[in-house]
Enzyme design. Structure first.
Site: not given
Ligand code: GDD
Length: 327
Positions: A128, A130, A152, A156
């Site tokens: 990822t 991340e 996380y 990974k």
């Molecule tokens: N979940 C969430 N909820 N995120 C929020 C919110 C909220 O209410 N408001 C803002 N965000 C912002 C988070 O701070 C982050 O910057 C962005 O939205 C995306 O959050 P997520 O959709 O939870 O995804 P992620 O980027 O943390 O992780 C996903 O992508 C990664 C890269 O592919 C996941 O799928 C991971 O498993 C994956 O590794």
């Protein structure tokens, strides 16, 4: 004879799209699920409902090496896609020990079981963006140093190095995909894109008044999940195992995503979206943007959807779900 594939995390967004893809290609598709998923199949296996009896599901637990060995010996797969993991980044700060142990051990158990019983099996590991964490250069590619900022991501990176070791020390065909965010109507509700879409649709239908989000200025490189499972498959069809970044090379803010989603429904997001500190991350990654040139040049991979198209598809699917037009 049909090729046999074993998928961990088959009930998730990526696992279910991968199952669709591989069934269409004529594979015999096996998946590992937890007992609880079988017991609560309406919710936990909802992404697989349309596949009915075309899959062979095995009850096993990724923290139980014996159950993994049993499944590997039963299936003897030609390809294995290891997608299962604790993958919601926010949880990392709350439950760091179990995320670290579970993600690393599961990858190690699976690699060890494959090496022992079916060493010719080709192995895909779900890495990822991340893993890059707090980056010093953007966009990132396969040579960018890892600097994970969430447990996380740390777990990974460890898995990535395990894969590399099994490849170099034992000659296994093991690859890591370093995938940036990828979305679809099957995305889990805890992730921001699905949360936005599902709230916007409920607001449109009069079922909700407002939605609280975290950092609207956070940027992400968002792609289309079915394109990303195509990339996984391509990685296992090459002559030599390698690692690849999969990304769009474009970033957008959460605010832009919100605005487009609400616009699709004829709504002005400013009237309905609030921010709440509980949804902010302790460390927010900046400038995570991927360079997918290697997989494009070497394997011919290309994305098929813009972010606007992904949002439209997610909105239409959510409307159908809420209006009871879809199971
Ligand atoms: N979940 C969430 N909820 N995120 C929020 C919110 C909220 O209410 N408001 C803002 N965000 C912002 C988070 O701070 C982050 O910057 C962005 O939205 C995306 O959050 P997520 O959709 O939870 O995804 P992620 O980027 O943390 O992780 C996903 O992508 C990664 C890269 O592919 C996941 O799928 C991971 O498993 C994956 O590794």
């Amino acid at each position: 004879m049909a090729k046999k594939v074993l998928i961990t995390g088959i009930a998730g967004q990526d696992g279910s799209y991968l199952a669709d893809l591989l069934l269409a290609k004529g594979y015999e598709v096996h998946g590992i699920v937890r007992r609880i998923a079988i017991e609560d199949s309406t919710h936990k296996l909802k992404n697989l409902v349309h596949l009915h009896d075309r899959l062979k599901l095995h009850v096993a637990s990724l923290d139980n090496v014996l159950s993994l060995i049993k499944t590997v010996r039963e299936v003897m797969p030609d390809e294995c896609y290891h997608l299962a993991a604790s993958s919601f980044v926010s949880y990392s700060f709350e439950d760091e020990m179990s995320i670290l142990n579970n993600n690393i051990n599961a990858t190690h158990y699976l690699l060890a079981a494959l090496k022992e019983f079916v060493p010719h099996c080709r192995f895909y590991y779900a890495g990822t963006s991340e893993m890059f964490g707090n980056v010093e250069q953007s966009p990132q590619d396969e040579r960018t140093p890892f600097n994970p900022r969430a447990i996380y991501g740390v777990s990974k990176v460890a898995g990535y190095h395990l894969v590399k070791n099994y490849r170099s020390q034992y000659g296994m065909f093991a690859c890591s995909g370093i995938l940036y965010n990828h979305e679809s109507p099957r995305r889990g509700y805890e992730f921001v894109t699905r949360k936005i879409i599902s709230s916007a649709v409920k607001i449109k239908l009069g079922l909700l008044d407002s939605v609280s989000l975290g950092n609207l200025d956070a940027r992400r490189d968002w792609g289309y999940a079915p394109d990303y499972v195509q990339a996984m498959w391509l990685m296992l069809q090459t002559d030599a195992p390698d690692d690849f970044v999969v990304a769009t090379g474009e970033t957008h803010t959460v605010r832009e995503f919100v605005e487009t989603a609400f616009n699709c429904l004829g709504l002005d997001y400013r009237q309905f979206v609030k921010t709440d500190p509980q949804f902010f991350r302790p460390t927010e990654l900046v400038d995570l943007c991927g360079n997918a040139r290697k997989i494009t040049d070497e394997l011919g991979w290309q994305r098929t959807r813009t972010l606007q198209q992904i949002i439209v598809e997610m909105v239409e699917s959510e409307l159908a779900l809420c209006e009871g037009r879809k199971g």
